[in-house]
Design a protein around this motif. Structure first.
Motif, PDB file in Angstrom:
ATOM      1  N   GLN A 142       0.847  -1.195   0.000  1.00  0.00           N
ATOM      2  CA  GLN A 142       0.000   0.000   0.000  1.00  0.00           C
ATOM      3  C   GLN A 142       0.880   1.240   0.000  1.00  0.00           C
ATOM      4  O   GLN A 142       1.926   1.265   0.649  1.00  0.00           O
ATOM      5  N   LEU A 143       0.424   2.252  -0.748  1.00  0.00           N
ATOM      6  CA  LEU A 143       1.174   3.498  -0.857  1.00  0.00           C
ATOM      7  C   LEU A 143       0.338   4.633  -0.289  1.00  0.00           C
ATOM      8  O   LEU A 143      -0.844   4.761  -0.622  1.00  0.00           O
ATOM      9  N   GLN A 144       0.961   5.447   0.558  1.00  0.00           N
ATOM     10  CA  GLN A 144       0.266   6.576   1.166  1.00  0.00           C
ATOM     11  C   GLN A 144       0.998   7.849   0.806  1.00  0.00           C
ATOM     12  O   GLN A 144       2.106   8.101   1.277  1.00  0.00           O
ATOM     13  N   ALA A 145       0.364   8.656  -0.043  1.00  0.00           N
ATOM     14  CA  ALA A 145       0.952   9.923  -0.459  1.00  0.00           C
ATOM     15  C   ALA A 145       0.440  11.049   0.420  1.00  0.00           C
ATOM     16  O   ALA A 145      -0.720  11.036   0.854  1.00  0.00           O
ATOM     17  N   SER A 146       1.290  12.024   0.663  1.00  0.00           N
ATOM     18  CA  SER A 146       0.901  13.175   1.472  1.00  0.00           C
ATOM     19  C   SER A 146       1.741  14.386   1.080  1.00  0.00           C
ATOM     20  O   SER A 146       2.740  14.255   0.371  1.00  0.00           O
ATOM     21  N   GLY A 147       1.307  15.556   1.566  1.00  0.00           N
ATOM     22  CA  GLY A 147       2.086  16.767   1.363  1.00  0.00           C
ATOM     23  C   GLY A 147       1.514  17.751   0.369  1.00  0.00           C
ATOM     24  O   GLY A 147       2.062  18.843   0.190  1.00  0.00           O
ATOM     25  N   GLY A 148       0.431  17.389  -0.296  1.00  0.00           N
ATOM     26  CA  GLY A 148      -0.160  18.316  -1.250  1.00  0.00           C
ATOM     27  C   GLY A 148      -0.773  19.518  -0.561  1.00  0.00           C
ATOM     28  O   GLY A 148      -0.939  19.547   0.654  1.00  0.00           O
ATOM     29  N   GLY A 149      -1.102  20.518  -1.351  1.00  0.00           N
ATOM     30  CA  GLY A 149      -1.718  21.713  -0.802  1.00  0.00           C
ATOM     31  C   GLY A 149      -1.721  22.850  -1.793  1.00  0.00           C
ATOM     32  O   GLY A 149      -1.464  22.655  -2.983  1.00  0.00           O
ATOM     33  N   LEU A 150      -2.002  24.033  -1.278  1.00  0.00           N
ATOM     34  CA  LEU A 150      -2.060  25.243  -2.090  1.00  0.00           C
ATOM     35  C   LEU A 150      -0.794  26.062  -1.876  1.00  0.00           C
ATOM     36  O   LEU A 150      -0.395  26.299  -0.734  1.00  0.00           O
ATOM     37  N   VAL A 151      -0.176  26.478  -2.968  1.00  0.00           N
ATOM     38  CA  VAL A 151       1.049  27.268  -2.878  1.00  0.00           C
ATOM     39  C   VAL A 151       1.052  28.303  -3.996  1.00  0.00           C
ATOM     40  O   VAL A 151       0.449  28.087  -5.047  1.00  0.00           O
ATOM     41  N   GLN A 152       1.700  29.418  -3.744  1.00  0.00           N
ATOM     42  CA  GLN A 152       1.787  30.454  -4.768  1.00  0.00           C
ATOM     43  C   GLN A 152       2.877  30.109  -5.784  1.00  0.00           C
ATOM     44  O   GLN A 152       3.840  29.394  -5.465  1.00  0.00           O
ATOM     45  N   ALA A 153       2.720  30.630  -6.957  1.00  0.00           N
ATOM     46  CA  ALA A 153       3.724  30.429  -8.003  1.00  0.00           C
ATOM     47  C   ALA A 153       5.089  30.900  -7.500  1.00  0.00           C
ATOM     48  O   ALA A 153       5.193  31.932  -6.846  1.00  0.00           O
ATOM     49  N   GLY A 154       6.096  30.100  -7.795  1.00  0.00           N
ATOM     50  CA  GLY A 154       7.442  30.394  -7.323  1.00  0.00           C
ATOM     51  C   GLY A 154       7.766  29.738  -6.000  1.00  0.00           C
ATOM     52  O   GLY A 154       8.931  29.727  -5.575  1.00  0.00           O
ATOM     53  N   GLY A 155       6.782  29.208  -5.353  1.00  0.00           N
ATOM     54  CA  GLY A 155       6.963  28.580  -4.057  1.00  0.00           C
ATOM     55  C   GLY A 155       7.413  27.140  -4.154  1.00  0.00           C
ATOM     56  O   GLY A 155       7.673  26.616  -5.250  1.00  0.00           O
ATOM     57  N   SER A 156       7.484  26.500  -2.995  1.00  0.00           N
ATOM     58  CA  SER A 156       7.965  25.124  -2.905  1.00  0.00           C
ATOM     59  C   SER A 156       7.001  24.267  -2.096  1.00  0.00           C
ATOM     60  O   SER A 156       6.249  24.775  -1.259  1.00  0.00           O
ATOM     61  N   LEU A 157       7.085  22.987  -2.367  1.00  0.00           N
ATOM     62  CA  LEU A 157       6.252  22.014  -1.665  1.00  0.00           C
ATOM     63  C   LEU A 157       6.975  20.678  -1.712  1.00  0.00           C
ATOM     64  O   LEU A 157       7.657  20.382  -2.712  1.00  0.00           O
ATOM     65  N   THR A 158       6.823  19.880  -0.659  1.00  0.00           N
ATOM     66  CA  THR A 158       7.433  18.550  -0.644  1.00  0.00           C
ATOM     67  C   THR A 158       6.359  17.490  -0.458  1.00  0.00           C
ATOM     68  O   THR A 158       5.572  17.553   0.488  1.00  0.00           O
ATOM     69  N   LEU A 159       6.335  16.545  -1.365  1.00  0.00           N
ATOM     70  CA  LEU A 159       5.423  15.414  -1.269  1.00  0.00           C
ATOM     71  C   LEU A 159       6.165  14.206  -0.717  1.00  0.00           C
ATOM     72  O   LEU A 159       7.369  14.050  -0.942  1.00  0.00           O
ATOM     73  N   SER A 160       5.435  13.377  -0.003  1.00  0.00           N
ATOM     74  CA  SER A 160       5.996  12.128   0.517  1.00  0.00           C
ATOM     75  C   SER A 160       5.115  10.974   0.089  1.00  0.00           C
ATOM     76  O   SER A 160       3.902  11.131  -0.056  1.00  0.00           O
ATOM     77  N   CYS A 161       5.734   9.823  -0.090  1.00  0.00           N
ATOM     78  CA  CYS A 161       4.978   8.609  -0.387  1.00  0.00           C
ATOM     79  C   CYS A 161       5.599   7.478   0.396  1.00  0.00           C
ATOM     80  O   CYS A 161       6.770   7.135   0.171  1.00  0.00           O
ATOM     81  N   ALA A 162       4.838   6.912   1.305  1.00  0.00           N
ATOM     82  CA  ALA A 162       5.323   5.820   2.145  1.00  0.00           C
ATOM     83  C   ALA A 162       4.717   4.503   1.681  1.00  0.00           C
ATOM     84  O   ALA A 162       3.494   4.406   1.513  1.00  0.00           O
ATOM     85  N   ALA A 163       5.573   3.518   1.473  1.00  0.00           N
ATOM     86  CA  ALA A 163       5.119   2.186   1.065  1.00  0.00           C
ATOM     87  C   ALA A 163       5.070   1.262   2.283  1.00  0.00           C
ATOM     88  O   ALA A 163       5.892   1.375   3.190  1.00  0.00           O
ATOM     89  N   SER A 164       4.116   0.363   2.276  1.00  0.00           N
ATOM     90  CA  SER A 164       3.959  -0.557   3.406  1.00  0.00           C
ATOM     91  C   SER A 164       4.948  -1.708   3.364  1.00  0.00           C
ATOM     92  O   SER A 164       5.067  -2.468   4.331  1.00  0.00           O
ATOM     93  N   GLY A 165       5.668  -1.850   2.250  1.00  0.00           N
ATOM     94  CA  GLY A 165       6.659  -2.894   2.119  1.00  0.00           C
ATOM     95  C   GLY A 165       7.794  -2.437   1.242  1.00  0.00           C
ATOM     96  O   GLY A 165       7.798  -1.303   0.749  1.00  0.00           O
ATOM     97  N   ARG A 166       8.761  -3.321   1.033  1.00  0.00           N
ATOM     98  CA  ARG A 166       9.922  -2.959   0.223  1.00  0.00           C
ATOM     99  C   ARG A 166       9.539  -2.816  -1.241  1.00  0.00           C
ATOM    100  O   ARG A 166       8.687  -3.527  -1.754  1.00  0.00           O
TER     101      ARG A 166
END
Length: 122
Positions: free
Chosen positions: A2-26
């Motif tokens: 299973q994959l769980q993605a997170s970190g999305g949101g609203l940001v202004q142009a020129g800005g930064s954002l970090t997404l994460s994706c955690a897997a339940s196994g290798r």
């Protein structure tokens, strides 16, 4: 897996954002795709055993990295543009067997996360 993605949101142009994706196994490779409004799903980046590759539209702005111990991949997105607005999906390929893959195509992955929305305002 299973994959769980997170970190999305609203940001202004020129800005930064970090997404994460955690897997339940290798996993052997983990990638990011995105699908904007009215657009087809697009390859963003892949991380596989330290090897990275990027889609042309994000090269030089996005950085993918991974943590093997945590079975997690990160997508650092800098200099964001309104056209980066999309639902971002993470995906995983779990076995190194078979012919080498580019990981630029959806069919090369076995599992998909639920997606996280990134909105870049102008």
């Amino acid at each position: 897996v299973q994959l769980q993605a997170s970190g999305g949101g609203l940001v202004q142009a020129g800005g930064s954002l970090t997404l994460s994706c955690a897997a339940s196994g290798r996993t052997f490779a983990m990638g990011w795709f995105r699908q904007g409004p009215g657009k087809e799903r697009e390859f963003v980046a892949v991380w596989s055993g330290g090897r990275t590759d990027y889609g042309d539209s994000v090269k030089g702005r996005f950085t993918i990295s991974g943590d093997n111990a945590k079975n997690t991949v990160y997508l650092q997105m800098d200099s964001l543009k309104p056209e980066d607005t999309a639902v971002y999906f993470c995906a995983a390929h779990i076995t190194p067997l078979g012919a080498p893959r580019s990981y630029e195509y959806s069919y090369e992955y076995d599992y998909w996360g639920q997606g996280t929305l990134v909105t870049v305002s102008s």
